[in-house]
Design a protein around this motif. Structure first.
Motif, PDB file in Angstrom:
ATOM      1  N   SER A   7       0.995  -1.264   0.071  1.00  0.00           N
ATOM      2  CA  SER A   7       0.161  -0.065   0.101  1.00  0.00           C
ATOM      3  C   SER A   7       0.792   1.368   0.050  1.00  0.00           C
ATOM      4  O   SER A   7       0.486   2.440  -0.363  1.00  0.00           O
ATOM      5  N   GLU A   8       2.024   1.261   0.345  1.00  0.00           N
ATOM      6  CA  GLU A   8       2.909   2.308   0.646  1.00  0.00           C
ATOM      7  C   GLU A   8       3.792   2.268  -0.646  1.00  0.00           C
ATOM      8  O   GLU A   8       4.598   3.417  -0.871  1.00  0.00           O
ATOM      9  N   MET A   9       3.573   1.460  -1.799  1.00  0.00           N
ATOM     10  CA  MET A   9       4.582   1.560  -2.968  1.00  0.00           C
ATOM     11  C   MET A   9       3.931   2.111  -4.129  1.00  0.00           C
ATOM     12  O   MET A   9       2.375   1.788  -4.016  1.00  0.00           O
ATOM     13  N   GLY A  15       5.538  -3.098 -11.242  1.00  0.00           N
ATOM     14  CA  GLY A  15       6.540  -4.002 -10.534  1.00  0.00           C
ATOM     15  C   GLY A  15       6.449  -3.875  -9.046  1.00  0.00           C
ATOM     16  O   GLY A  15       6.158  -2.948  -8.652  1.00  0.00           O
ATOM     17  N   LEU A  16       7.294  -4.870  -8.637  1.00  0.00           N
ATOM     18  CA  LEU A  16       7.428  -4.774  -6.808  1.00  0.00           C
ATOM     19  C   LEU A  16       8.762  -5.107  -6.549  1.00  0.00           C
ATOM     20  O   LEU A  16       9.511  -6.351  -6.926  1.00  0.00           O
ATOM     21  N   VAL A  17       9.479  -4.185  -6.152  1.00  0.00           N
ATOM     22  CA  VAL A  17      10.988  -4.356  -5.501  1.00  0.00           C
ATOM     23  C   VAL A  17      10.856  -5.396  -4.494  1.00  0.00           C
ATOM     24  O   VAL A  17      10.339  -4.827  -3.572  1.00  0.00           O
ATOM     25  N   SER A  46       7.977 -12.477 -14.387  1.00  0.00           N
ATOM     26  CA  SER A  46       9.293 -11.998 -14.685  1.00  0.00           C
ATOM     27  C   SER A  46      10.327 -11.317 -13.524  1.00  0.00           C
ATOM     28  O   SER A  46       9.704 -10.747 -12.601  1.00  0.00           O
ATOM     29  N   VAL A  47      11.369 -11.840 -13.218  1.00  0.00           N
ATOM     30  CA  VAL A  47      12.506 -11.406 -12.318  1.00  0.00           C
ATOM     31  C   VAL A  47      13.659 -10.441 -12.979  1.00  0.00           C
ATOM     32  O   VAL A  47      14.108 -10.721 -13.765  1.00  0.00           O
ATOM     33  N   GLU A  48      13.435  -9.184 -12.525  1.00  0.00           N
ATOM     34  CA  GLU A  48      14.689  -8.353 -12.841  1.00  0.00           C
ATOM     35  C   GLU A  48      15.706  -8.295 -11.740  1.00  0.00           C
ATOM     36  O   GLU A  48      15.325  -7.675 -10.837  1.00  0.00           O
ATOM     37  N   LYS A  56      13.242  -7.224  -8.931  1.00  0.00           N
ATOM     38  CA  LYS A  56      11.978  -6.829  -8.964  1.00  0.00           C
ATOM     39  C   LYS A  56      11.239  -7.739  -9.755  1.00  0.00           C
ATOM     40  O   LYS A  56      11.774  -8.293 -10.872  1.00  0.00           O
ATOM     41  N   ILE A  57       9.925  -7.909  -9.246  1.00  0.00           N
ATOM     42  CA  ILE A  57       9.160  -8.927 -10.334  1.00  0.00           C
ATOM     43  C   ILE A  57       8.084  -7.947 -10.977  1.00  0.00           C
ATOM     44  O   ILE A  57       7.667  -6.973 -10.523  1.00  0.00           O
TER      45      ILE A  57
END
Length: 346
Positions: A7-9, A15-17, A46-48, A56-57
């Motif tokens: 919620s804070e992102m 993407g999600l770090v 995917s994964v970066e 990050k996904i």
């Protein structure tokens, strides 16, 4: 396990770090991981690699996951590692509720995240939305109990009630008693921890079962790894003399309804001479057919033995979630005569 506050992102759809403590469980060159929801639906995201062990996904499957779970209502995501590059994800709202849909498509509260306080050691208040089934039971509430399963210890606990003029029979409002205190002590619960209660259904013994995942102040899970067995039976002693094996109950097992017995265990104990298995957990027994698994790609092998049954049903009846490890203990003295092999399961 780890909880991420999304919620804070900003722009979570992009993407999600992942924090470093999460990426430590992902191979360095990993490009895809699988996310699994409570329905068993898999999302290959995917994964970066962002450098400095940060990842990050993202991608179309990540967006699909968010859309399927109405991402605007997602406050936190709870990730639990099932195996390499595969994670079960629970979705939590702002109130800490895990909302799921029942067989009729109706929303219900399956779990709730609460904070442990000074009073938790003696009593843990819980929202009635999670415990409503306890209030609706046709039993004397003075004798009603529940069973809670932690990473190290399970306990039978007392259910406390709140009585109001609108509800003279009482509303279930939490857990208390010596069983709850013992549970807190054995599972290292202290002030500041976060507890994720998840309903597991009822057993024939009429105890309601809740799985309790425990997180520290940094929202990192304290439980042991999923590869270890956590006995679901209170005060159950394991035999060191009898042959045993352990199996991880995963989503594909509950979908295809058969569980493979290790070939070495089949050979050593000549299980291919039996037609059925009797699985016992306390006073609860299950009769399970044994079948040789065959297929177009493999030759007939009578040591490739599977137990065919509803593997969603059995863990629920013995008070376990389907993401834990079952322990099978061969009761040789009962298996000498007849066509049924007897095993204790926990």
């Amino acid at each position: 396990m780890i909880i991420l506050n999304v919620s804070e992102m900003k722009e979570v759809t992009q993407g999600l770090v992942l924090p470093k403590i999460f990426t430590n469980h992902i191979l360095r060159d990993c490009q895809l991981i699988k996310l699994v929801d409570y329905l068993g639906v898999k999302y290959k995201v995917s994964v970066e690699n962002m450098g400095h062990r940060r990842k990050k996904i993202h991608g179309s499957q990540w967006i699909r996951f968010l859309e399927c779970h109405e991402h605007k209502n997602i406050a936190k995501l709870c990730f639990k590692k099932l195996k390499e590059a595969k994670f079960e994800v629970s979705v939590l709202s702002d109130e800490g509720f895990e909302i799921r849909k029942d067989g009729n498509g109706k929303d219900y509260v399956h779990g709730c995240l609460v904070h442990a306080s000074e009073e938790t050691y003696y009593k843990q208040d819980l929202p009635h939305g999670l415990l409503w089934l306890l209030s609706d039971r046709q039993l004397k509430i003075d004798h009603l109990h529940a069973k809670v399963h932690g990473p190290k210890q399970s306990s039978k606990v007392d259910v406390c009630y709140v009585f109001t003029p609108e509800n003279p029979k009482g509303l279930a409002a939490g857990f208390m008693g010596s069983g709850w205190t013992t549970f807190c002590f054995e599972n290292d619960i202290e002030e500041g921890c976060q507890l994720l209660f998840q309903w597991m259904g009822s057993t024939p013994a009429k105890h309601f079962n809740f799985n309790v995942n425990i997180f520290n102040k940094n929202e990192v899970g304290l439980q042991v790894g999923t590869a270890e067995h956590q006995c679901s039976r209170t005060n159950h002693r394991h035999s060191k003399r009898r042959p045993t094996y352990k199996k991880d109950i995963e989503y594909h097992v509950t979908n295809i309804n058969y569980l493979t017995i290790p070939k070495k265990f089949v050979r050593d104990n000549q299980l291919n001479r039996y037609g059925c298995a009797v699985l016992s957990s306390g006073h609860v027994k299950f009769l399970v057919p044994l079948r040789v698994r065959t297929g177009d790609r493999q030759a007939a092998d009578d040591t490739h033995l599977v137990m065919v049954t509803d593997w969603q049903h059995i863990p629920d009846k013995i008070g376990m979630s389907t993401d834990k490890v079952l322990r099978f203990e061969l009761v040789e003295e009962k298996s000498v005569i007849g066509d049924k092999v007897h095993c204790e399961v926990c």
